[in-house]
Design an enzyme around this catalytic site. Sequence first.
Site, PDB file in Angstrom:
ATOM      1  CG  ASP A 169     103.767  30.987 -90.079  1.00  0.00           C
ATOM      2  OD1 ASP A 169     104.308  29.867 -90.143  1.00  0.00           O
ATOM      3  OD2 ASP A 169     103.192  31.410 -89.061  1.00  0.00           O
ATOM      4  CG  HIS A 200     105.393  29.747 -86.827  1.00  0.00           C
ATOM      5  ND1 HIS A 200     104.039  29.708 -87.065  1.00  0.00           N
ATOM      6  CD2 HIS A 200     105.601  29.011 -85.709  1.00  0.00           C
ATOM      7  CE1 HIS A 200     103.456  28.980 -86.129  1.00  0.00           C
ATOM      8  NE2 HIS A 200     104.380  28.553 -85.291  1.00  0.00           N
TER       9      HIS A 200
END
Length: 237
Positions: A169, A200
Amino acid sequence: MNERIAIATPDGSFSAYVALPAATPAPSIVVLQEIFGINADLRETCERLAAQGYIAVCPDLFWRLEPNVELSDKSDAEWKKAMALRKAFDVDKGMDDIAATLAAARALPGATGKAGVMGFCMGGLLTFLTATRARPDCAVAYYGGGTEKHVDAFKTLACPLMMHLGEADEYISADARATIIKAAEDKPLVQIFTYPGQNHAFARWNGVHFDAQAAAQANERTRAFFAQHLKEATRTA
């Protein structure tokens, strides 16, 4: 079937998108938006929840700034607008609106009174905060950016919580992820799943980082979690 409802607060009223299941009574799930508003991705999430037998309610959390925002992750202009809205967003006011939405979702015609909450990105953080402040029956947070800054709130967690975090992420660093996991390790109400190689928003429908396999795995875990805490709990109550 879907509709829009109005939710009243002392500061005014705002709208929420509602997707209805084929049969009631049914538990409710409040769906909390990313920084892009109630867009096609959030509406699809609501429709899928309705197909699983839930009343899905997605509040317009940006209504105090600009009602009816609908953006995507596909252009720089949309990203800039979304980030500006996120910067201007008042989290505490947003929490008030979520609490009002939870109350409304529990009271809708055909609702059982059981209500969970789930959210993505900004909505993932808000889901975590809701689980520690507003007493939903359960909560699922997908990659909640900034959660590591609020880990003291785990102390007031009062419902089962599931969290999904991508290991690649770009907005939640490895250190931030470790902080979250460390803070939750002695909390029996919390389950945290991490997804190797995932960016993400790996579960954003049609998003630039959507990964079908990881999304399916996370969503199946979410489905079983909600069934356990919203449906099975109702049958055994």
